[in-house]
Design a protein around this motif. Structure first.
Motif, PDB file in Angstrom:
ATOM      1  N   ILE A 360      31.323  58.082  18.442  1.00  0.00           N
ATOM      2  CA  ILE A 360      32.474  57.590  17.671  1.00  0.00           C
ATOM      3  C   ILE A 360      32.669  56.094  17.899  1.00  0.00           C
ATOM      4  O   ILE A 360      32.889  55.324  16.953  1.00  0.00           O
ATOM      5  CB  ILE A 360      33.749  58.370  18.052  1.00  0.00           C
ATOM      6  N   ILE A 361      32.569  55.664  19.167  1.00  0.00           N
ATOM      7  CA  ILE A 361      32.755  54.241  19.472  1.00  0.00           C
ATOM      8  C   ILE A 361      31.664  53.396  18.817  1.00  0.00           C
ATOM      9  O   ILE A 361      31.938  52.359  18.199  1.00  0.00           O
ATOM     10  CB  ILE A 361      32.774  54.028  21.009  1.00  0.00           C
ATOM     11  N   ALA A 362      30.390  53.858  18.934  1.00  0.00           N
ATOM     12  CA  ALA A 362      29.274  53.110  18.323  1.00  0.00           C
ATOM     13  C   ALA A 362      29.425  53.069  16.808  1.00  0.00           C
ATOM     14  O   ALA A 362      29.129  52.047  16.162  1.00  0.00           O
ATOM     15  CB  ALA A 362      27.945  53.753  18.711  1.00  0.00           C
ATOM     16  N   SER A 363      29.908  54.166  16.221  1.00  0.00           N
ATOM     17  CA  SER A 363      30.050  54.206  14.758  1.00  0.00           C
ATOM     18  C   SER A 363      31.095  53.215  14.271  1.00  0.00           C
ATOM     19  O   SER A 363      31.036  52.759  13.122  1.00  0.00           O
ATOM     20  CB  SER A 363      30.426  55.625  14.304  1.00  0.00           C
ATOM     21  N   MET A 364      32.068  52.862  15.126  1.00  0.00           N
ATOM     22  CA  MET A 364      33.090  51.893  14.729  1.00  0.00           C
ATOM     23  C   MET A 364      32.498  50.495  14.572  1.00  0.00           C
ATOM     24  O   MET A 364      32.922  49.732  13.691  1.00  0.00           O
ATOM     25  CB  MET A 364      34.220  51.868  15.767  1.00  0.00           C
ATOM     26  N   TYR A 365      31.520  50.151  15.427  1.00  0.00           N
ATOM     27  CA  TYR A 365      30.812  48.872  15.242  1.00  0.00           C
ATOM     28  C   TYR A 365      30.157  48.841  13.861  1.00  0.00           C
ATOM     29  O   TYR A 365      30.327  47.895  13.089  1.00  0.00           O
ATOM     30  CB  TYR A 365      29.716  48.704  16.303  1.00  0.00           C
ATOM     31  N   ILE A 366      29.403  49.910  13.567  1.00  0.00           N
ATOM     32  CA  ILE A 366      28.665  49.987  12.308  1.00  0.00           C
ATOM     33  C   ILE A 366      29.637  50.047  11.132  1.00  0.00           C
ATOM     34  O   ILE A 366      29.447  49.380  10.109  1.00  0.00           O
ATOM     35  CB  ILE A 366      27.743  51.229  12.325  1.00  0.00           C
ATOM     36  N   GLY A 367      30.702  50.849  11.276  1.00  0.00           N
ATOM     37  CA  GLY A 367      31.670  51.012  10.202  1.00  0.00           C
ATOM     38  C   GLY A 367      32.365  49.712   9.842  1.00  0.00           C
ATOM     39  O   GLY A 367      32.590  49.420   8.658  1.00  0.00           O
ATOM     40  N   ASN A 368      32.702  48.901  10.831  1.00  0.00           N
ATOM     41  CA  ASN A 368      33.359  47.618  10.568  1.00  0.00           C
ATOM     42  C   ASN A 368      32.434  46.655   9.821  1.00  0.00           C
ATOM     43  O   ASN A 368      32.875  45.902   8.952  1.00  0.00           O
ATOM     44  CB  ASN A 368      33.833  46.979  11.879  1.00  0.00           C
ATOM     45  N   VAL A 369      31.144  46.697  10.144  1.00  0.00           N
ATOM     46  CA  VAL A 369      30.175  45.869   9.414  1.00  0.00           C
ATOM     47  C   VAL A 369      30.070  46.353   7.967  1.00  0.00           C
ATOM     48  O   VAL A 369      30.066  45.547   7.024  1.00  0.00           O
ATOM     49  CB  VAL A 369      28.791  45.914  10.107  1.00  0.00           C
ATOM     50  N   PHE A 370      30.001  47.676   7.792  1.00  0.00           N
ATOM     51  CA  PHE A 370      29.962  48.243   6.442  1.00  0.00           C
ATOM     52  C   PHE A 370      31.182  47.820   5.627  1.00  0.00           C
ATOM     53  O   PHE A 370      31.077  47.483   4.447  1.00  0.00           O
ATOM     54  CB  PHE A 370      29.900  49.774   6.504  1.00  0.00           C
ATOM     55  N   LEU A 371      32.344  47.851   6.261  1.00  0.00           N
ATOM     56  CA  LEU A 371      33.583  47.508   5.564  1.00  0.00           C
ATOM     57  C   LEU A 371      33.583  46.050   5.107  1.00  0.00           C
ATOM     58  O   LEU A 371      34.033  45.740   3.999  1.00  0.00           O
ATOM     59  CB  LEU A 371      34.789  47.773   6.472  1.00  0.00           C
ATOM     60  N   LEU A 372      33.076  45.168   5.967  1.00  0.00           N
ATOM     61  CA  LEU A 372      33.022  43.749   5.592  1.00  0.00           C
ATOM     62  C   LEU A 372      32.049  43.542   4.438  1.00  0.00           C
ATOM     63  O   LEU A 372      32.358  42.852   3.462  1.00  0.00           O
ATOM     64  CB  LEU A 372      32.599  42.906   6.797  1.00  0.00           C
ATOM     65  N   ILE A 373      30.852  44.170   4.535  1.00  0.00           N
ATOM     66  CA  ILE A 373      29.838  44.043   3.483  1.00  0.00           C
ATOM     67  C   ILE A 373      30.343  44.670   2.186  1.00  0.00           C
ATOM     68  O   ILE A 373      30.097  44.161   1.095  1.00  0.00           O
ATOM     69  CB  ILE A 373      28.516  44.717   3.930  1.00  0.00           C
ATOM     70  N   LEU A 374      31.073  45.774   2.317  1.00  0.00           N
ATOM     71  CA  LEU A 374      31.571  46.490   1.141  1.00  0.00           C
ATOM     72  C   LEU A 374      32.702  45.742   0.464  1.00  0.00           C
ATOM     73  O   LEU A 374      32.774  45.672  -0.773  1.00  0.00           O
ATOM     74  CB  LEU A 374      32.042  47.885   1.574  1.00  0.00           C
ATOM     75  N   ASN A 375      33.604  45.155   1.248  1.00  0.00           N
ATOM     76  CA  ASN A 375      34.815  44.571   0.688  1.00  0.00           C
ATOM     77  C   ASN A 375      34.638  43.153   0.162  1.00  0.00           C
ATOM     78  O   ASN A 375      35.165  42.823  -0.907  1.00  0.00           O
ATOM     79  CB  ASN A 375      35.941  44.594   1.718  1.00  0.00           C
ATOM     80  N   LEU A 376      33.949  42.290   0.881  1.00  0.00           N
ATOM     81  CA  LEU A 376      33.830  40.892   0.446  1.00  0.00           C
ATOM     82  C   LEU A 376      33.197  40.742  -0.944  1.00  0.00           C
ATOM     83  O   LEU A 376      33.728  40.019  -1.788  1.00  0.00           O
ATOM     84  CB  LEU A 376      33.064  40.071   1.485  1.00  0.00           C
ATOM     85  N   PRO A 377      32.074  41.418  -1.240  1.00  0.00           N
ATOM     86  CA  PRO A 377      31.502  41.273  -2.592  1.00  0.00           C
ATOM     87  C   PRO A 377      32.393  41.868  -3.686  1.00  0.00           C
ATOM     88  O   PRO A 377      32.300  41.476  -4.847  1.00  0.00           O
ATOM     89  CB  PRO A 377      30.180  42.057  -2.510  1.00  0.00           C
ATOM     90  N   LEU A 378      33.262  42.820  -3.305  1.00  0.00           N
ATOM     91  CA  LEU A 378      34.113  43.474  -4.308  1.00  0.00           C
ATOM     92  C   LEU A 378      35.379  42.684  -4.618  1.00  0.00           C
ATOM     93  O   LEU A 378      36.101  43.019  -5.569  1.00  0.00           O
ATOM     94  CB  LEU A 378      34.506  44.878  -3.818  1.00  0.00           C
ATOM     95  N   ILE A 379      35.665  41.656  -3.823  1.00  0.00           N
ATOM     96  CA  ILE A 379      36.921  40.917  -3.992  1.00  0.00           C
ATOM     97  C   ILE A 379      37.099  40.371  -5.411  1.00  0.00           C
ATOM     98  O   ILE A 379      38.176  40.512  -5.997  1.00  0.00           O
ATOM     99  CB  ILE A 379      37.040  39.797  -2.931  1.00  0.00           C
ATOM    100  N   PRO A 380      36.070  39.746  -6.015  1.00  0.00           N
ATOM    101  CA  PRO A 380      36.270  39.245  -7.384  1.00  0.00           C
ATOM    102  C   PRO A 380      36.650  40.347  -8.371  1.00  0.00           C
ATOM    103  O   PRO A 380      37.408  40.112  -9.316  1.00  0.00           O
ATOM    104  CB  PRO A 380      34.908  38.631  -7.734  1.00  0.00           C
ATOM    105  N   TYR A 381      36.112  41.543  -8.140  1.00  0.00           N
ATOM    106  CA  TYR A 381      36.397  42.655  -9.052  1.00  0.00           C
ATOM    107  C   TYR A 381      37.764  43.280  -8.756  1.00  0.00           C
ATOM    108  O   TYR A 381      38.506  43.638  -9.675  1.00  0.00           O
ATOM    109  CB  TYR A 381      35.293  43.711  -8.941  1.00  0.00           C
ATOM    110  N   ILE A 382      38.100  43.403  -7.454  1.00  0.00           N
ATOM    111  CA  ILE A 382      39.409  43.937  -7.081  1.00  0.00           C
ATOM    112  C   ILE A 382      40.510  43.011  -7.576  1.00  0.00           C
ATOM    113  O   ILE A 382      41.559  43.453  -8.053  1.00  0.00           O
ATOM    114  CB  ILE A 382      39.500  44.103  -5.539  1.00  0.00           C
ATOM    115  N   SER A 383      40.246  41.705  -7.491  1.00  0.00           N
ATOM    116  CA  SER A 383      41.251  40.721  -7.887  1.00  0.00           C
ATOM    117  C   SER A 383      41.569  40.762  -9.378  1.00  0.00           C
ATOM    118  O   SER A 383      42.622  40.294  -9.809  1.00  0.00           O
ATOM    119  CB  SER A 383      40.778  39.306  -7.526  1.00  0.00           C
TER     120      SER A 383
END
Length: 503
Positions: A360-383
């Motif tokens: 669970i702890i290791a997955s949080m490292y990976i999950g946070n990276v996924f969230l950054l990669i997932l969210n930053l490119p979507l910002i223009p579309y979310i906006s």
């Protein structure tokens, strides 16, 4: 097994093909649930429990954890763009995030939120790995006395949430405390302020109040100020995602401070991301050189709660994993998931099921990276939500708010309450009563009352217990100083100000 060896074994589980896939599914689902006002991670995790029954426990729990911190990560979008908090932990995000969006800086606001969330989440995971056993013992040392003092400290800072009249801020907070007492008294079983209405016996859900005071109040404002909103619509821009050097310099301190503070608050059972975000916002406003900028689109006011609420979600796993004690409503459901999957969280979890604990702890490292990669490119579309015509946008906000509230208990009475609090929020805006103290008092009031009762039960009604406990006494002294110091400052500065004005 040491922390490094344990973490490496956890990465073996999390970096497997199955682990990566289900962590991504968890954070992806969590992000979009967080964006939708009213849904929240609790319902999603509850639905996943029967679905994941036959899965490997470590993989299933990693996915559910991803839904939890993914929802907090994604909840900032609706707070910033629509002033409709997706989850309770992102209410404070709207204080400065929404004004930034109104100023044509939605792209920058979403970028700051994503970066602050990523850093807060990552810092908290490191702290979770290093200090989980130590922080578990600290969490256990917090009894009713310390909780009451902590809640009192939070309430004394209410004036910090108001840029206008302090009196109006305290009136708003008083209303919040009154509303939180509605329902059956947990200790005596007495119905309070229900007016013999069966629908009020369980009290009023936080989401109803948050969506009413923020989302519906904003809708009312747009409807009654159609001409002004039309002008804004013409000039409204999404803005650039790029952060200037000044922006980075301004948010660096708040993100660092509030990542640590948010994690510590998250460790305390019952505190959670919502309280962490409010305390982070209040703290930054108190120490800011220009506190008057808060509430008007301050990047510090946006970065601080976003770092804190994401750090608190990882902190909430400390009492869950180490003690078997849920630190929030979502981790309470997670506790049920552990038990259904045949895993007993607590002091023996590391020894009996190290692949679950470290996975669970290791997955949080990976999950946070996924969230950054997932969210930053979507910002223009979310906006692009901001480019939706106002009538359609108003309709969508009302629809999402009503669906989210109705999904809580499938009661039409909750929809009437939503409408009432929407009107109350609109009237508060007209007469300049801040909504933030109402929300904060509602969050803290119930826990504060429970802690006070437990304290007086333990001491047999004696108030001396507040002096005998060092941590509680220290917190109460700080609370008194927070309340009185600004008053003395006003008295000492007002005469000089009058002389200057006269001159």
């Amino acid at each position: 097994m040491g922390s490094i060896e344990g973490l490496l074994s956890g990465f073996q589980v999390a970096l497997s093909l199955q682990g990566i896939l289900f962590v991504f599914i968890g954070v992806f689902v969590g992000t979009f649930i967080g964006m939708m006002p009213g849904l929240g991670p609790i319902s999603a995790i509850a639905i996943m429990i029967p679905i994941t029954y036959s899965m490997d426990p470590a993989i299933a729990l990693m996915m559910m954890a991803g839904v939890y911190y993914g929802a907090i990560f994604g909840g900032s979008s609706s707070s910033i763009l629509l002033n409709a908090p997706g989850v309770a932990g992102t209410v404070a995000t709207a204080f400065d995030g929404y004004p930034m969006a109104q100023q044509g800086k939605a792209g920058k606001a979403l970028a700051i939120a994503a970066i602050a969330s990523f850093i807060g989440g990552t810092v908290s995971v490191v702290l979770l790995m290093l200090f989980s056993p130590l922080l578990s013992s600290i969490a256990v040392s917090f009894g009713p006395v310390e909780y009451f003092a902590l809640m009192l400290l939070g309430l004394t800072a209410i004036a910090s949430l108001s840029d206008g009249s302090t009196l109006k801020a305290f009136i708003s907070a008083t209303l919040g405390i009154i509303v939180v007492t509605i329902g059956i008294d947990g200790q005596t079983g007495t119905a309070r302020f229900t007016f013999e209405n069966a629908y009020l016996l369980e009290g009023i859900d936080f989401l109803i109040i948050a969506l009413g005071l923020f989302a519906l109040a904003e809708v009312c404002t747009l409807i009654f100020n159609r001409n002004e909103s039309a002008d804004k619509e013409k000039n409204e821009k999404i803005g650039s995602l790029k952060l200037t050097k000044e922006d980075v310099k301004e948010i660096k301190g708040p993100i660092t401070r509030q990542s640590f503070l948010g994690f510590i608050i998250g460790v305390l059972p019952g505190a959670g991301a919502t309280i962490a975000s409010f305390i982070a916002y209040i703290t930054e406003k108190k120490i800011a050189k220009n506190p008057e900028e808060f509430g008007k689109g301050s990047v510090k006011g946006l970065a601080a709660p976003e770092a804190a609420n994401n750090a608190a979600t990882s902190g909430a796993f400390v009492p869950l994993l180490s003690l078997g004690i849920p630190g929030s409503g979502t981790t309470a459901v997670m506790l049920g998931a552990f038990l259904v999957l045949g895993i007993q969280p607590g002091p023996l979890l590391v020894q009996d099921n190290p692949e679950v604990f470290w996975g669970i702890i290791a997955s949080m490292y990976i999950g946070n990276v996924f969230l950054l990669i997932l969210n930053l490119p979507l910002i223009p579309y979310i906006s692009k939500v901001l480019t939706i015509p106002r009538p359609m946008l108003i309709s969508l906000v009302i629809t999402f708010s009503m669906v989210g509230v109705y999904a809580l208990s499938f009661s039409t009475f909750d929809l009437y309450l939503l409408l009432i609090f929407g009107i109350v929020g609109f009237l508060m805006r007209i007469y300049s009563f801040p909504a933030a103290p109402f929300i904060l008092a509602f969050i803290l009031g119930g826990m504060m009352e429970q802690a006070l009762r437990q304290t007086l039960t333990i001491s047999d009604g004696s108030l001396s217990i507040f002096i005998e406990r060092p941590i509680g006494l220290t917190l109460m002294i700080v609370a008194v100083l927070v309340m009185t110091v600004p008053l003395f400052k006003k008295k000492s500065w007002n005469p000089a100000k009058k002389k200057t004005d006269a001159a």
